[in-house]
Enzyme design. Structure first.
Site, PDB file in Angstrom:
ATOM      1  N   GLN A 140     -75.747  24.540 -61.773  1.00 23.12           N
ATOM      2  CA  GLN A 140     -74.379  24.162 -62.111  1.00 23.12           C
ATOM      3  C   GLN A 140     -74.323  23.215 -63.317  1.00 23.12           C
ATOM      4  O   GLN A 140     -73.407  23.289 -64.127  1.00 23.12           O
ATOM      5  CB  GLN A 140     -73.703  23.507 -60.913  1.00 23.12           C
ATOM      6  CG  GLN A 140     -72.211  23.381 -61.022  1.00 23.12           C
ATOM      7  CD  GLN A 140     -71.500  24.726 -61.167  1.00 23.12           C
ATOM      8  OE1 GLN A 140     -71.960  25.748 -60.665  1.00 23.12           O
ATOM      9  NE2 GLN A 140     -70.385  24.731 -61.872  1.00 23.12           N
ATOM     10  N   GLU A 141     -75.317  22.345 -63.427  1.00 24.88           N
ATOM     11  CA  GLU A 141     -75.308  21.349 -64.492  1.00 24.88           C
ATOM     12  C   GLU A 141     -75.735  21.920 -65.847  1.00 24.88           C
ATOM     13  O   GLU A 141     -75.116  21.632 -66.873  1.00 24.88           O
ATOM     14  CB  GLU A 141     -76.238  20.175 -64.135  1.00 24.88           C
ATOM     15  CG  GLU A 141     -75.776  19.323 -62.955  1.00 24.88           C
ATOM     16  CD  GLU A 141     -74.654  18.373 -63.326  1.00 24.88           C
ATOM     17  OE1 GLU A 141     -74.258  18.339 -64.508  1.00 24.88           O
ATOM     18  OE2 GLU A 141     -74.171  17.650 -62.434  1.00 24.88           O
ATOM     19  N   SER A 142     -76.795  22.724 -65.846  1.00 29.99           N
ATOM     20  CA  SER A 142     -77.370  23.158 -67.124  1.00 29.99           C
ATOM     21  C   SER A 142     -77.699  24.640 -67.195  1.00 29.99           C
ATOM     22  O   SER A 142     -78.119  25.130 -68.252  1.00 29.99           O
ATOM     23  CB  SER A 142     -78.661  22.375 -67.388  1.00 29.99           C
ATOM     24  OG  SER A 142     -79.633  22.711 -66.393  1.00 29.99           O
ATOM     25  N   ILE A 168     -77.895  22.219 -58.125  1.00 33.49           N
ATOM     26  CA  ILE A 168     -77.413  21.236 -59.105  1.00 33.49           C
ATOM     27  C   ILE A 168     -77.843  21.636 -60.510  1.00 33.49           C
ATOM     28  O   ILE A 168     -77.053  21.591 -61.459  1.00 33.49           O
ATOM     29  CB  ILE A 168     -77.929  19.827 -58.753  1.00 33.49           C
ATOM     30  CG1 ILE A 168     -77.250  19.332 -57.470  1.00 33.49           C
ATOM     31  CG2 ILE A 168     -77.680  18.854 -59.900  1.00 33.49           C
ATOM     32  CD1 ILE A 168     -77.787  17.999 -56.959  1.00 33.49           C
TER      33      ILE A 168
END
Length: 236
Positions: free
Chosen positions: A131-133, A128
């Site tokens: 993918q997010e940051s 996560i």
């Protein structure tokens, strides 16, 4: 004595003659004029010889320095400045690399702690974050999502996060939220990821009741879920 005889005499001899007044001091006499001309010629020649010796010494001094033939001193200074900049840049690069390593250590430590606290697989958390940051703890999205796990302001309040850019707080808040979705969807990771990315309200509005309904979600979520699932199963 004629000018030819004077020109063959040494400087010292001429000076001796001048001091002994062997020649007339009368500037209008032929011998006096000849004497003056020869003395001037000898003095000029002596000056040129002295200047030539200084230039020769200067050339020899330059040859003794560690320079390449034809290299100018201003060019040498430029090289020294370039070397200095190179050293400074190397030091800065090393420092930046060190800082990134320290940041990654903090992220892995925070992920490990949150994984144990909430019982969520660490690969899933890291997927996560990736993918997010992309592991940037200071990033902010156009929608206002903040930090590693892209927490929205309202989520921060719910999860007790005071500083969304603090690594430990952000990971704790994000994993707490993720754990809530995993429990909500009875351990279905794909469904939990859909909720984390787009929100459970979007899922409900679009009639998503299982992982097979991913096609009903926004394009961003359709891309998001498979990528994070791959990180979860295969590691980053």
């Amino acid at each position: 004595m004629g000018i030819d005889s004077l020109s063959t005499m040494s400087k010292d001899q001429l000076l001796a003659l001048e001091s002994n007044k062997s020649y007339s001091d009368d500037n209008n006499s032929e011998d006096g004029l000849q004497f003056a001309l020869v003395m001037k010629a000898l003095m000029d020649n002596s000056k040129k010889t002295s200047e030539g010796n200084e230039k020769l010494q200067g050339m020899q001094s330059l040859q003794n320095t560690q320079t390449t033939p034809g290299q100018r001193l201003d060019y040498m200074q430029m090289i020294l400045n370039d070397n200095s900049n190179s050293i400074n840049n190397t030091s800065i690069s090393s420092l930046a690399s060190q800082t990134n390593d320290d940041t990654m250590k903090k992220i892995y430590s925070a992920v490990d702690e949150a994984s144990k606290r909430y019982g969520v697989n660490s690969n899933l958390i890291l997927g996560i974050i990736k993918q997010e940051s992309d592991f940037n703890p200071t990033v902010t999205s156009g929608a206002g999502a903040m930090g590693l796990m892209q927490l929205m302001p309202e989520n921060c309040k719910e999860d007790g996060v005071n500083d969304a850019y603090d690594i430990e707080q952000n990971v704790q808040g994000g994993v707490k939220q993720l754990k809530g979705y995993i429990d909500k969807y009875n351990g279905d990771i794909a469904m939990a990821l859909m909720a984390y990315n787009a929100g459970p309200g979007t899922m409900q509005k679009r009639g998503v009741s299982s992982a097979e309904n991913l096609y009903k979600m926004p394009k961003e979520t359709q891309d998001y879920v498979p990528k994070v699932m791959s990180y979860y199963k295969n590691g980053i």
